[in-house]
Scaffold this motif. Structure first.
Motif, PDB file in Angstrom:
ATOM      1  N   ILE A 144     -13.033  -2.692 -10.083  1.00  0.00           N
ATOM      2  CA  ILE A 144     -12.949  -3.434 -11.333  1.00  0.00           C
ATOM      3  C   ILE A 144     -11.737  -4.368 -11.332  1.00  0.00           C
ATOM      4  N   LEU A 145     -10.629  -3.948 -10.707  1.00  0.00           N
ATOM      5  CA  LEU A 145      -9.434  -4.803 -10.693  1.00  0.00           C
ATOM      6  C   LEU A 145      -9.646  -6.062  -9.854  1.00  0.00           C
ATOM      7  N   PRO A 146     -10.158  -5.951  -8.601  1.00  0.00           N
ATOM      8  CA  PRO A 146     -10.475  -7.185  -7.868  1.00  0.00           C
ATOM      9  C   PRO A 146     -11.487  -8.059  -8.597  1.00  0.00           C
ATOM     10  N   PHE A 147     -12.413  -7.447  -9.300  1.00  0.00           N
ATOM     11  CA  PHE A 147     -13.401  -8.213 -10.062  1.00  0.00           C
ATOM     12  C   PHE A 147     -12.714  -9.074 -11.123  1.00  0.00           C
ATOM     13  N   GLU A 148     -11.769  -8.465 -11.849  1.00  0.00           N
ATOM     14  CA  GLU A 148     -11.045  -9.231 -12.870  1.00  0.00           C
ATOM     15  C   GLU A 148     -10.201 -10.328 -12.239  1.00  0.00           C
ATOM     16  N   VAL A 149      -9.589 -10.008 -11.077  1.00  0.00           N
ATOM     17  CA  VAL A 149      -8.757 -11.020 -10.414  1.00  0.00           C
ATOM     18  C   VAL A 149      -9.606 -12.215  -9.997  1.00  0.00           C
ATOM     19  N   VAL A 150     -10.825 -11.931  -9.488  1.00  0.00           N
ATOM     20  CA  VAL A 150     -11.710 -13.028  -9.098  1.00  0.00           C
ATOM     21  C   VAL A 150     -12.126 -13.839 -10.312  1.00  0.00           C
ATOM     22  N   ALA A 151     -12.340 -13.165 -11.443  1.00  0.00           N
ATOM     23  CA  ALA A 151     -12.667 -13.895 -12.667  1.00  0.00           C
ATOM     24  C   ALA A 151     -11.528 -14.830 -13.046  1.00  0.00           C
ATOM     25  N   LEU A 152     -10.283 -14.337 -12.889  1.00  0.00           N
ATOM     26  CA  LEU A 152      -9.117 -15.173 -13.194  1.00  0.00           C
ATOM     27  C   LEU A 152      -9.047 -16.366 -12.252  1.00  0.00           C
ATOM     28  N   VAL A 153      -9.328 -16.108 -10.957  1.00  0.00           N
ATOM     29  CA  VAL A 153      -9.301 -17.196  -9.972  1.00  0.00           C
ATOM     30  C   VAL A 153     -10.324 -18.266 -10.337  1.00  0.00           C
ATOM     31  N   LEU A 154     -11.501 -17.828 -10.765  1.00  0.00           N
ATOM     32  CA  LEU A 154     -12.525 -18.806 -11.156  1.00  0.00           C
ATOM     33  C   LEU A 154     -12.080 -19.610 -12.377  1.00  0.00           C
ATOM     34  N   LEU A 155     -11.420 -18.943 -13.336  1.00  0.00           N
ATOM     35  CA  LEU A 155     -10.927 -19.649 -14.520  1.00  0.00           C
ATOM     36  C   LEU A 155      -9.903 -20.700 -14.118  1.00  0.00           C
ATOM     37  N   VAL A 156      -8.972 -20.296 -13.222  1.00  0.00           N
ATOM     38  CA  VAL A 156      -7.959 -21.251 -12.762  1.00  0.00           C
ATOM     39  C   VAL A 156      -8.617 -22.415 -12.046  1.00  0.00           C
ATOM     40  N   ALA A 157      -9.666 -22.126 -11.264  1.00  0.00           N
ATOM     41  CA  ALA A 157     -10.369 -23.200 -10.559  1.00  0.00           C
ATOM     42  C   ALA A 157     -11.012 -24.162 -11.541  1.00  0.00           C
ATOM     43  N   ILE A 158     -11.621 -23.616 -12.608  1.00  0.00           N
ATOM     44  CA  ILE A 158     -12.245 -24.504 -13.604  1.00  0.00           C
ATOM     45  C   ILE A 158     -11.203 -25.411 -14.238  1.00  0.00           C
ATOM     46  N   ILE A 159     -10.084 -24.799 -14.659  1.00  0.00           N
ATOM     47  CA  ILE A 159      -9.048 -25.612 -15.319  1.00  0.00           C
ATOM     48  C   ILE A 159      -8.496 -26.649 -14.348  1.00  0.00           C
ATOM     49  N   GLY A 160      -8.281 -26.230 -13.088  1.00  0.00           N
ATOM     50  CA  GLY A 160      -7.750 -27.161 -12.102  1.00  0.00           C
ATOM     51  C   GLY A 160      -8.683 -28.325 -11.861  1.00  0.00           C
ATOM     52  N   VAL A 161      -9.983 -28.047 -11.791  1.00  0.00           N
ATOM     53  CA  VAL A 161     -10.946 -29.129 -11.559  1.00  0.00           C
ATOM     54  C   VAL A 161     -10.960 -30.096 -12.731  1.00  0.00           C
ATOM     55  N   VAL A 162     -10.885 -29.557 -13.950  1.00  0.00           N
ATOM     56  CA  VAL A 162     -10.885 -30.451 -15.120  1.00  0.00           C
ATOM     57  C   VAL A 162      -9.649 -31.325 -15.111  1.00  0.00           C
ATOM     58  N   VAL A 163      -8.485 -30.719 -14.794  1.00  0.00           N
ATOM     59  CA  VAL A 163      -7.253 -31.509 -14.779  1.00  0.00           C
ATOM     60  C   VAL A 163      -7.306 -32.572 -13.692  1.00  0.00           C
ATOM     61  N   LEU A 164      -7.850 -32.194 -12.509  1.00  0.00           N
ATOM     62  CA  LEU A 164      -7.891 -33.151 -11.402  1.00  0.00           C
ATOM     63  C   LEU A 164      -8.853 -34.299 -11.684  1.00  0.00           C
ATOM     64  N   ALA A 165      -9.988 -33.964 -12.309  1.00  0.00           N
ATOM     65  CA  ALA A 165     -11.021 -34.977 -12.463  1.00  0.00           C
ATOM     66  C   ALA A 165     -10.750 -35.909 -13.624  1.00  0.00           C
ATOM     67  N   LYS A 166      -9.758 -35.568 -14.459  1.00  0.00           N
ATOM     68  CA  LYS A 166      -9.459 -36.420 -15.600  1.00  0.00           C
ATOM     69  C   LYS A 166      -8.898 -37.744 -15.113  1.00  0.00           C
TER      70      LYS A 166
END
Lengths: 175, 100
Positions: A144-166
């Motif tokens: 469950i802990l690695p699962f949550e960490v991967v969820a966090l990584v995906l969230l960071v990736a989404i935010i990073g892509v939005v910031v980059l593509a702006k």
């Protein structure tokens, strides 16, 4: 029969990979990669990992390929002549990779003989009812802990892509 | 039942082809696709060991590999788009911003 299926799938997969790195146009490359992802999903089905096969088709053959296609549309590439396609170090790269392949084969393949038992998964499969149920049971209890960490990584990736593509503000663009 | 070494050879072959692509092509889109293919080979390897070794951890980590590879593709492609917007090129050997 299973061996024949595996042989066809493996041949298709390697063929698609080779065609992908030698294709003339990038769009063809993307479609060869799609074929490679599909054959991988079929190989996962042969391994009786149904959940992974479905995830492979949904995520890799679906989302990743679509995003690659969008990028190919957006950057509007022309067809590349052959001398622009490859680096100068191509010969050496192929040579070193072939040596690496032989080394990996020599190291890894003898290890494979020690892993021949299917017993534990088979008995648990009967108990839990299927591959997806078993995966869910492990994913939400032991991992469950690695699962949550991967969820966090995906969230960071989404935010990073939005910031980059702006688009950049005009003040910075003028500099 | 297919013996495990066949899966290992297949995944090693896919990985090496992806590596050749990363080392030889000059187009960044192809390089990113080759990285996806290498992660794909890793996926086959993990699942084959998991099924043949009687332990499900390999499949769980294969799921993590898929999600990380999707995140990697998204971030890599958006960096590529930003670079293309400024330099109008996707050749990897023309990228020398940080070369000293």
């Amino acid at each position: 029969m299973t061996l024949l299926t595996f042989a066809i799938l493996a041949f298709l997969s390697v063929l698609a990979a080779i065609m992908m790195i030698t294709a003339r146009k990038i769009v063809f490359s993307v479609f060869w990669l799609l074929l490679s992802f599909f054959t991988t999903a079929c190989i996962l089905l042969l391994l009786k990992a149904e959940f992974l096969a479905v995830v492979q088709i949904l995520v890799n053959a679906g989302a990743v390929i679509i995003s690659f296609l969008f990028v190919v549309i957006l950057i509007n590439l022309r067809e590349e002549p052959k001398n622009e396609r490859y680096h100068q170090q191509t010969k050496w790269a192929v040579l070193v990779s072939a040596i690496l392949f032989v080394l990996v084969g020599l190291l890894l393949v003898p290890q494979g003989r020690y892993y021949t038992s299917e017993g534990m998964i088979a008995s648990e499969l009967v108990k839990w009812g299927g591959n997806s149920e078993l995966v869910a049971k492990y994913l939400f209890s032991d991992y469950i802990l690695p699962f949550e960490v991967v969820a966090l990584v995906l969230l960071v990736a989404i935010i990073g892509v939005v910031v980059l593509a702006k688009k950049m503000p005009p003040k910075q663009k003028a500099e | 039942m297919i013996p495990l070494p066949l899966y290992l050879i297949l995944s090693a072959a896919l990985f090496i082809i992806g590596l050749v692509g990363v080392l030889t092509r000059r187009n960044i889109v192809i390089i990113l696709m080759c990285i996806e293919m290498m992660l794909n080979a890793v996926l086959i390897n993990l699942t084959a060991f998991s099924v043949n070794g009687g332990n499900l951890s390999g499949q769980i980590f294969a799921i993590f590999v898929i999600s990380i590879s999707a995140a990697e593709a998204a971030v890599g492609l958006s960096i590529l788009l930003v670079y293309y917007r400024q330099h109008r090129s996707v050749k990897v050997d023309e990228m020398n911003l940080m070369k000293w």
